[in-house]
Design an enzyme around this catalytic site. Structure first.
Site, short mmCIF file in Angstrom:
data_model
loop_
_atom_site.label_atom_id
_atom_site.label_comp_id
_atom_site.label_asym_id
_atom_site.label_seq_id
_atom_site.Cartn_x
_atom_site.Cartn_y
_atom_site.Cartn_z
N GLU A 23 -6.52 15.77 6.89
CA GLU A 23 -6.39 15.39 5.49
C GLU A 23 -6.93 13.98 5.34
O GLU A 23 -6.46 13.07 6.03
CB GLU A 23 -4.93 15.45 5.06
CG GLU A 23 -4.34 16.84 5.13
CD GLU A 23 -2.85 16.87 4.85
OE1 GLU A 23 -2.22 15.79 4.76
OE2 GLU A 23 -2.31 17.97 4.72
N ARG A 48 5.15 -0.80 -9.55
CA ARG A 48 4.27 0.19 -8.94
C ARG A 48 4.93 1.57 -9.01
O ARG A 48 5.89 1.85 -8.30
CB ARG A 48 3.97 -0.17 -7.49
CG ARG A 48 3.14 -1.44 -7.33
CD ARG A 48 1.79 -1.27 -7.97
NE ARG A 48 0.85 -2.30 -7.54
CZ ARG A 48 -0.40 -2.33 -7.89
NH1 ARG A 48 -0.88 -1.40 -8.71
NH2 ARG A 48 -1.21 -3.27 -7.46
N ALA A 60 -5.41 -8.67 -6.22
CA ALA A 60 -6.24 -7.71 -5.50
C ALA A 60 -6.78 -6.69 -6.49
O ALA A 60 -6.27 -6.54 -7.60
CB ALA A 60 -5.41 -7.00 -4.42
N GLU A 76 -11.42 -10.19 -10.09
CA GLU A 76 -10.00 -9.81 -10.00
C GLU A 76 -9.09 -11.03 -10.13
O GLU A 76 -8.05 -10.98 -10.79
CB GLU A 76 -9.70 -9.08 -8.69
CG GLU A 76 -10.22 -7.67 -8.65
CD GLU A 76 -9.48 -6.73 -9.60
OE1 GLU A 76 -8.35 -7.02 -10.05
OE2 GLU A 76 -10.04 -5.65 -9.90
N GLU A 80 -6.32 -11.33 -13.02
CA GLU A 80 -4.89 -11.28 -12.71
C GLU A 80 -4.20 -12.64 -12.79
O GLU A 80 -3.02 -12.70 -13.10
CB GLU A 80 -4.68 -10.66 -11.32
CG GLU A 80 -5.08 -9.20 -11.28
CD GLU A 80 -4.69 -8.49 -10.01
OE1 GLU A 80 -3.99 -9.10 -9.16
OE2 GLU A 80 -5.07 -7.33 -9.86
N SER A 96 -5.31 1.93 6.07
CA SER A 96 -4.56 2.96 6.78
C SER A 96 -5.54 4.00 7.32
O SER A 96 -5.67 5.11 6.79
CB SER A 96 -3.54 3.62 5.84
OG SER A 96 -2.67 4.44 6.57
N PRO A 97 -6.28 3.67 8.40
CA PRO A 97 -7.39 4.51 8.86
C PRO A 97 -7.00 5.86 9.45
O PRO A 97 -7.87 6.68 9.71
CB PRO A 97 -8.08 3.63 9.92
CG PRO A 97 -7.01 2.72 10.41
CD PRO A 97 -6.13 2.46 9.22
N GLY A 98 -5.72 6.12 9.60
CA GLY A 98 -5.30 7.43 10.07
C GLY A 98 -5.60 8.54 9.08
O GLY A 98 -5.74 9.70 9.47
N GLU A 123 -1.99 -2.96 -16.41
CA GLU A 123 -1.36 -4.00 -15.59
C GLU A 123 -0.42 -4.86 -16.42
O GLU A 123 -0.79 -5.36 -17.48
CB GLU A 123 -2.42 -4.91 -14.95
CG GLU A 123 -3.22 -4.21 -13.88
CD GLU A 123 -4.26 -5.12 -13.24
OE1 GLU A 123 -4.50 -4.95 -12.04
OE2 GLU A 123 -4.84 -5.97 -13.93
#
Length: 165
Positions: A23, A48, A60, A76, A80, A96-98, A123
């Site tokens: 996935e 969030r 960010a 950005e 912000e 999160s490279p998994g 925002e």
């Protein structure tokens, strides 16, 4: 050659199954800004929906098509924090490279000056200055939720602080 079958294709991410086994989230790359002034870091507090809580983050956002990372960081930061400054590239890393290909480019901003930018419609941001030691302590004690970009910003700031001692 791997084969990806797309289950969803959206505005900022795609969800795919590679070789009917993995996935994978394809996500736009992003930038974050460690704004430093008098030993403090600029944080933005916002709600969030994905976690159902407010977070303390550093400015960010996503890199838009055709935009360079530095250009996105300046945009950005103006949107912000309504600020600009002298930007320095620090590093980049995969969030999160998994399962996700999102790469985050980290910049430092110093010598801050007013700037104007238009925040995104979705925002609702509050700008706050905090001692990074205190934010890290609060996160460890689960008194505040922070993002990966905030953790990176704190660690870059503290590693430079330690090197100067």
């Amino acid at each position: 050659m791997p084969h990806r079958r797309y289950l969803y294709q959206g505005r900022i991410l795609n969800l795919a199954i590679e070789d009917e086994k993995f996935e994978i989230v394809e996500h736009k790359h992003a930038v974050c800004i460690v704004a430093e002034q008098e030993g403090k870091i600029l944080f933005v507090r916002q709600y969030r929906p994905a976690i159902g809580s407010d977070t303390l983050e550093i400015p960010a956002g996503l890199i838009e098509e055709g935009e360079e990372a530095l250009e996105a960081a300046r945009r950005e930061f103006a949107e912000e924090a309504q600020l600009t400054g002298d930007f320095e590239y620090l590093s980049s890393f995969y969030v999160s490279p998994g399962f996700c290909d999102e790469k985050l480019h980290v910049f430092r901003a110093r010598n801050l000056r007013p700037a104007s930018g238009t925040p995104d419609d979705d925002e609702d941001i509050v700008v706050e200055w905090h001692d990074p030691h205190e934010v890290l302590k609060a996160a460890r004690e689960n008194r505040v939720q922070i993002s990966a970009s905030a953790m990176a910003g704190i660690l870059f700031h503290l590693s430079d602080y330690a090197a100067d001692q």
